[in-house]
Design an enzyme around this catalytic site. Structure first.
Site, short mmCIF file in Angstrom:
data_model
loop_
_atom_site.label_atom_id
_atom_site.label_comp_id
_atom_site.label_asym_id
_atom_site.label_seq_id
_atom_site.Cartn_x
_atom_site.Cartn_y
_atom_site.Cartn_z
CG ASP A 10 6.44 36.23 35.07
OD1 ASP A 10 5.79 35.38 35.70
OD2 ASP A 10 7.67 36.38 35.21
CG ASP A 12 7.99 36.28 41.45
OD1 ASP A 12 7.64 37.25 42.15
OD2 ASP A 12 7.63 35.12 41.66
CG ASP A 18 12.71 36.09 40.50
OD1 ASP A 18 12.52 35.71 41.68
OD2 ASP A 18 12.63 35.34 39.52
CG ASN A 53 4.67 29.23 36.08
OD1 ASN A 53 3.50 29.19 35.73
ND2 ASN A 53 5.65 28.83 35.29
CB CYS A 106 -1.21 21.66 35.74
SG CYS A 106 0.06 22.94 35.88
NE ARG A 109 6.40 24.65 36.33
CZ ARG A 109 6.91 25.52 37.19
NH1 ARG A 109 6.11 26.14 38.03
NH2 ARG A 109 8.19 25.77 37.22
CE LYS A 110 3.85 32.36 33.73
NZ LYS A 110 4.26 33.72 34.03
#
Length: 185
Positions: A10, A12, A18, A53, A106, A109-110
């Site tokens: 991942d 951020d 983040d 994402n 969708c 998107r995790k």
């Protein structure tokens, strides 16, 4: 042809601190030790694939060109540390809070596994030899749905409920800790 193994990250909270909806290089702060950790995995034969994402695009905080410019800059920083990023996948969508062209459910998107599955297909990755590192339960859920063998939760200064911790095989404070946990010394 043998399948490759990958370290899926991942972005951020894992690659960078983040600060929320970061899209400018001057506000992008790498997690200390990220280059050394990633180099250890690349040197051990892993492909480095980032899956992120990016609902800030869908929300209109920045656009895909801004994201792409930051991504090229980020990859250049990795290259300066002799770390090759194999690919970066992103999801600009959001099911509730987005501009009309990005407002949708969708499969990318995790916690959906779409970005991971795309990386697996496009780079001939064996999920049974691969690792997913994230800082949210959605990262762990996406990895599980994509049959990624090893799921690592990075605390990034956060506190998690036990159910989130239990969704991971390993929990650590930072990506910098990971080579000591998963790679032979």
């Amino acid at each position: 042809m043998n399948a490759n193994k990958a370290l899926f990250l991942d972005r951020d909270g894992v690659v960078n601190i983040d600060h929320g909806y970061v899209y400018e290089p001057e506000k992008f702060e790498f997690v200390p030790g990220v280059f050394q950790a990633c180099k250890a995995f690349v040197d051990a034969g892993y492909k480095l694939i980032i899956v992120t994402n990016q609902s800030g695009i869908g929300r209109g905080y920045y656009n895909e060109a801004d994201f792409n410019a930051l991504t090229h800059w980020m990859i250049a920083q990795f290259n300066q540390h002799n770390v090759r990023v194999t690919d970066v996948y992103f999801c600009p969508h959001h099911p509730k809070n987005a501009q009309p062209n990005y407002l949708k459910e969708c499969d990318c998107r995790k916690p959906a596994p779409g970005m991971l599955l795309q990386g697996i297909k496009e780079h001939n990755i064996d999920p049974a030899q691969s690792i997913m590192v994230g800082d949210k339960i959605s990262d762990m859920q996406a990895a599980s749905a994509a049959s990624i063998a090893t799921r690592v939760l990075v605390r990034s200064g956060q506190r998690f409920e036990m159910s989130v911790i239990e969704s991971a095989h390993h929990v650590c404070d930072s990506l910098a800790d990971l080579p000591h946990i998963l790679l032979p010394q």
